[in-house]
Each structure stands twice: as C-alpha cells, then as structure tokens.
Scaffold this motif. Structure first.
Motif, short mmCIF file in Angstrom:
data_model
loop_
_atom_site.label_atom_id
_atom_site.label_comp_id
_atom_site.label_asym_id
_atom_site.label_seq_id
_atom_site.Cartn_x
_atom_site.Cartn_y
_atom_site.Cartn_z
N UNK A 10 0.76 -1.07 0.08
CA UNK A 10 0.18 0.16 -0.10
C UNK A 10 0.91 1.56 -0.15
N UNK A 11 0.56 1.99 -0.91
CA UNK A 11 1.38 3.31 -1.48
C UNK A 11 0.56 4.10 -0.55
N UNK A 22 1.13 6.37 -8.79
CA UNK A 22 0.67 4.78 -8.78
C UNK A 22 1.09 4.01 -9.70
N UNK A 23 0.76 4.23 -11.25
CA UNK A 23 1.33 3.33 -12.42
C UNK A 23 2.75 3.19 -11.93
N UNK A 74 10.18 7.63 -5.85
CA UNK A 74 9.21 8.83 -6.07
C UNK A 74 8.82 9.44 -4.48
N UNK A 75 9.58 9.58 -4.31
CA UNK A 75 9.33 10.42 -1.81
C UNK A 75 8.28 9.99 -1.05
N UNK A 76 8.07 8.17 -2.01
CA UNK A 76 6.26 7.66 -1.07
C UNK A 76 7.07 6.47 -0.36
N UNK A 77 6.58 6.42 0.95
CA UNK A 77 6.82 5.06 2.12
C UNK A 77 5.77 3.94 1.52
N UNK A 78 5.87 2.82 1.82
CA UNK A 78 5.23 2.35 1.63
C UNK A 78 4.70 1.29 3.16
N UNK A 79 3.21 0.72 3.51
CA UNK A 79 2.72 -0.34 3.97
C UNK A 79 2.97 -1.89 3.49
N UNK A 80 3.92 -3.29 3.44
CA UNK A 80 3.99 -3.70 3.18
C UNK A 80 3.87 -5.16 4.22
N UNK A 81 2.45 -5.75 3.28
CA UNK A 81 2.63 -7.39 4.09
C UNK A 81 3.15 -8.63 3.41
#
Length: 334
Positions: A10-11, A22-23, A74-81
């Motif tokens: 999840x971005x 997103x792409x 991209x300067x975007x962090x993530x939550x990753x399962x």
C-alpha cells in the motif's frame, strides 16, 4: 505450509499527490517480478517467488527494498504485508496506518495465532450486516469463526457462504496473483483543498463521486454489486467500510444513498478529513443484471433524466451537466 512470497503493498500519501505516481510505483514492483497485479488507487499485489533466488533474499528483505526504492525514486513510503498467499498478505495490513513491513508466519499454528483476534469484517466479502449477525452468535473474531462447527456456520450463513468464510478464517486462499488481470472494481477519489471538518462538504464530495461512478459504469455498460467508502484523514490514517447494494445498479441516486449511509455510520464529528474515495465492486454486464421494477413514476423520471444527462456529457464533455451541489470533478481539490 506455504512459502512467504506474496507482497501486498500500500503506497502511502498518494492522495496528497493528486493521483500521480501509482502506475510508476507499480512499475517499480515490476522491476522485481513480472507477477504484479495493480490495485488502484494506491496498492498492488506482487508474487516474488521467482525473485527470491535471483536477489538472494527472502520476501521480507525484498519488501524492505521496495520501500527504499519507492522513497528514493518517488518520495513515497509503503506499508507492506508479506505472506504465503494474497489473502494473508492483505490481512497483514489490517489496522496498519503507517509505513513498515509486517510478516505473517508460515506455519499453521502461527497463521492461526495471527488471525485469531482479527475482526470478522476484515475478511473480504464480510459486510456490516454479516459481521453483526456473526457477532450475535459470539463469532465476532476470525479465530472463533475458524473454530466454529460447520453446522453452526451453515445455520447462520447458509452452506455456500459458510464454507467460503470458514476457509478464509483459516487463511486459505488458492487464488494466484494474475498480472494484468482486469479489476472487477472502479474507484474514484476526491481530495479536499484543506483538512475538511464540515459534513455537508463531505456529502457534496460523495455526490460528485457517486455521479462520476454512475456515469462511468453506465458508459461501460456495467453495474456494481457493492460499494466501499474510504475516508483518509490528515494524519494519513484511513477508515474503510463496505456494503452490498440492494441490487446490482449503476443508478447514481442508489450509489449516493449507500455512500451517505456508509459515511453517516462512521459518526465523524471533528475529524479532519483529507480525502474520500468510493470504489464500486462486483462489476458485471448491465444486460445480465436483474432490476426490481419500480411503480414510482418519479424514479422512472430520474432514470430518463440520467440517460439524457449521459447523452449530453458524451456530446459536450463530462462537465457539461451534473447534479446540483456536487463538489467539482473527483480527484481535484474542492
């Protein structure tokens, strides 16, 4: 026992970037594996089974690599399962509002312990009504649902639903990650120009979203069976609620009525809302949908007016006509 090789990513913070990126972020995952399924507007699934040996790393380390690359590029962090199947990878992020990597155990005992205290409405397809029904029988947690006798579940849910939910409650999900699979959903989002406190403005935003969803569904010859509302707050936390529609539809007033019901049920008072999103789910061809005939002349007039408005939009542009009180085009600040 299944190998941990599925990432649900999840971005975070994409609502602040006005839908951009997103792409590009999905392509970042495709640098690791070709087995990627985009989940608009802000998530993706990736099966990294084939990448483990190539990168000489386990799935948890690859999840960390995704975070590093997303931040750097991209300067975007993530939550990753991270888990052995898509269901468990999604459930790993239930209640996780910030960035990080969360890993579901591989062994059956560890999986059961992980699932035990999750609320049943975390399972896909369990709406508010089903959750209330299960809670009334003391089955409000996934662990209790998994342990319930099959006969009890059949009495509460019916045979087909009981089998499906019992399998989900045990973490069973044979569904593969299919690259480029068509999404049976359609999502739109409205981002406010500031942290919105006024419920009336949120209603106007929902009107805009329902109007856009209805127009796009009708234009594609589709109907929706369910609607999901996502509210994103100023601190990037989110609340998501889902409910089935009374019947498959693309009728804007029906979509708006359910969106308002979901919103009002949240009981938001002084919440600082950054964005709201609607996702139509269970899409199917409109010519295969059954509709209860209405004896209300006003409803038939609304549908004819809707058809006329759609024709005007197709001829003169999407902004040519729309319901009074909408909050502007979805995806743009009010």
């Amino acid at each position: 026992m299944s190998e941990r090789a599925v990432l649900h990513v999840r971005f975070l913070g994409l609502s602040d970037r006005r839908g951009e990126g997103h792409h590009e972020l999905v392509r970042l995952l495709e640098d690791l594996t070709p087995v990627v399924r985009s989940l608009p507007p802000d998530a993706a699934l990736a099966d990294v089974r084939g990448a483990l040996r190539y990168f000489e790393a386990d799935a948890e380390r690859l999840a960390g690599l995704v975070r590093v690359r997303a931040l750097a590029r991209h300067g975007v962090d993530c939550a990753v399962g991270v888990a052995g199947n898509p269901l468990l990878a999604r459930l790993a992020l239930v209640g996780r509002d910030g960035p990080g990597v969360w890993v579901v155990p591989e062994d059956p005992e560890g999986i059961a312990e992980f699932l035990a205290e999750l609320p049943v409405d975390a399972l896909p397809g369990v709406g508010a009504a089903t959750a209330r029904s299960l809670a009334g029988y003391g089955l409000g947690a996934v662990g209790r649902l998994a342990a319930a006798p099959p006969a009890t579940l059949q009495r509460v849910l019916g045979a087909g639903q009981a089998r499906r939910l019992r399998a989900l409650a045990r973490g069973e999900d044979p569904t593969p990650v299919v690259p480029g699979a068509p999404e049976p959903t359609l999502a739109v989002e409205h981002r406010f120009g500031h942290d919105e406190l006024d419920a009336a403005w949120r209603h106007r935003a929902l009107l805009s979203l329902a109007d856009e969803l209805g127009y796009r569904l009708r234009g594609a010859g589709q109907t929706a069976r369910a609607l999901t509302l996502t509210v994103r707050y100023a601190d990037h936390a989110t609340t998501t609620r889902r409910r089935e529609l009374a019947e498959p539809t693309a009728h804007t007033p029906a979509l708006l009525a359910l969106a308002d019901t979901l919103h009002n049920a949240l009981g938001l008072q002084r919440a600082r809302v950054r964005a709201v999103a609607l996702r139509a789910e269970g899409l199917a061809a409109a010519d295969r949908a059954t509709r209860q005939l209405s004896l209300d002349p006003a409803d038939e007039r609304r549908r004819r007016a809707e058809q006329a408005a759609d024709r005007a939009r197709r001829r003169f542009g999407a902004g040519a006509v729309g319901p009074a009180g909408r909050a502007g085009r979805p995806g743009r600040a009010a």
